[in-house]
Design an enzyme around this catalytic site. Structure first.
Site, PDB file in Angstrom:
ATOM      1  N   HIS A 103       0.783  -1.178  -0.086  1.00  0.00           N
ATOM      2  CA  HIS A 103      -0.070   0.051   0.018  1.00  0.00           C
ATOM      3  C   HIS A 103       0.786   1.277   0.046  1.00  0.00           C
ATOM      4  O   HIS A 103       0.942   1.919  -0.917  1.00  0.00           O
ATOM      5  CB  HIS A 103      -0.985   0.004   1.106  1.00  0.00           C
ATOM      6  CG  HIS A 103      -1.772   1.190   1.390  1.00  0.00           C
ATOM      7  ND1 HIS A 103      -1.970   1.902   2.358  1.00  0.00           N
ATOM      8  CD2 HIS A 103      -2.468   1.721   0.269  1.00  0.00           C
ATOM      9  CE1 HIS A 103      -3.027   3.005   2.148  1.00  0.00           C
ATOM     10  NE2 HIS A 103      -3.170   2.934   0.848  1.00  0.00           N
ATOM     11  N   HIS A 122      -2.055   1.161   7.714  1.00  0.00           N
ATOM     12  CA  HIS A 122      -3.344   1.152   7.800  1.00  0.00           C
ATOM     13  C   HIS A 122      -3.919  -0.037   7.759  1.00  0.00           C
ATOM     14  O   HIS A 122      -5.012  -0.393   7.137  1.00  0.00           O
ATOM     15  CB  HIS A 122      -3.425   1.988   6.208  1.00  0.00           C
ATOM     16  CG  HIS A 122      -2.820   2.956   6.014  1.00  0.00           C
ATOM     17  ND1 HIS A 122      -1.698   3.168   5.281  1.00  0.00           N
ATOM     18  CD2 HIS A 122      -2.764   4.316   6.453  1.00  0.00           C
ATOM     19  CE1 HIS A 122      -1.108   4.240   5.483  1.00  0.00           C
ATOM     20  NE2 HIS A 122      -1.752   4.928   5.979  1.00  0.00           N
TER      21      HIS A 122
HETATM   22  S1  FES Z   1       1.152   1.027   4.093  1.00  0.00           S
HETATM   23 FE1  FES Z   1       0.302  -0.765   4.675  1.00  0.00          FE
HETATM   24  S2  FES Z   1      -1.792  -0.483   4.700  1.00  0.00           S
HETATM   25 FE2  FES Z   1      -1.132   1.331   4.179  1.00  0.00          FE
END
Ligand code: FES
Length: 173
Positions: A103, A122
Site C-alpha cells: 500500500h 493502515h
Molecule cells: S502502508 Fe500498509 S496498509 Fe497502508
C-alpha cells in the site's frame, strides 16, 4: 430544392467519412493486443537466483529475515509446518514474501498465531498460507511472494517475484 439536395449529399459524405474513420479505428484496435504483448514481454525482468538460507536454518512458524532481489528489498522466509500452495522444500511448506507493504511501504510484522503479515500503517493483512492474499485493508494488490527452489543440499534459492515491489518501477533495478 437544390439547396436541400446539397445538404443531403453533404450528410451522406460525412456519414461515409465517419464510417471510414470507425473502420480505421477498429483496424488499429485489432493490432493493439499484439503490440501490448510485445511491450509486456519487454517489461519482463530477469530475476537473480539468490541463495537465501538452508532448510536447516528454518524453524517452524519463525520468520527468517532475508532480502530479495537485492539488499534494499527486505523480506522473510517462513517454514509454515504444513504444505501450502506454492510452498517449496521437502514438505512443500516454505514460503517467502517481501515485508514492505504494497500500500504505502510500511514494514510488515509476522503474526504466528494466524500466519499473517500485518501492516501497522493502515492495517492491511496478508495470508502467508494463501500466497500473500490480502485479507483485510487498503492495499490494492496481494503481497509479492518469492518463487523458491530448494536444491539437494537444502539450500533455498529465490528466483522470482509474482507482484511488483512497492515503490519500484521494476523489481530489479
Ligand atoms: S502502508 Fe500498509 S496498509 Fe497502508
Amino acid at each position: 430544392m437544390e439547396r436541400c439536395k446539397r445538404m443531403v449529399d453533404l450528410g451522406r459524405r460525412r456519414f461515409l467519412q465517419g464510417g471510414a474513420i470507425a473502420a480505421a479505428g477498429a483496424a488499429a484496435a485489432a493490432t493493439l493486443p499484439r503490440e501490448a504483448k510485445a511491450q509486456a514481454a519487454m517489461a519482463r525482468v530477469e530475476y537473480p537466483s539468490n541463495r537465501l538460507a538452508n532448510v536447516a536454518d528454518l524453524k517452524v512458524n519463525e520468520p527468517l529475515e532475508v532480502a530479495y532481489p537485492d539488499k534494499d528489498a527486505p523480506g522473510v522466509l517462513i517454514k509454515l509446518g504444513r504444505q501450502v500452495e506454492g510452498g517449496a522444500g521437502p514438505e512443500g511448506d516454505i514460503v517467502g514474501f517481501t515485508t514492505v507493504c504494497p500500500h504505502k511501504g510500511f514494514p510488515l510484522a509476522y503474526n504466528p498465531d494466524d500466519r499473517t503479515l500485518n501492516c501497522p500503517g493502515h492495517y492491511s493483512r496478508f495470508d502467508c498460507e494463501a500466497g500473500g492474499l490480502e485479507i483485510w485493508g487498503q492495499a490494492t494488490q496481494n503481497l509479492p511472494q518469492y518463487t523458491l527452489r530448494v536444491d539437494d543440499n537444502g539450500d533455498v534459492f529465490a528466483e522470482g517475484l509474482d507482484e511488483l515491489l512497492y515503490g519500484r518501477l521494476s523489481n530489479v533495478l
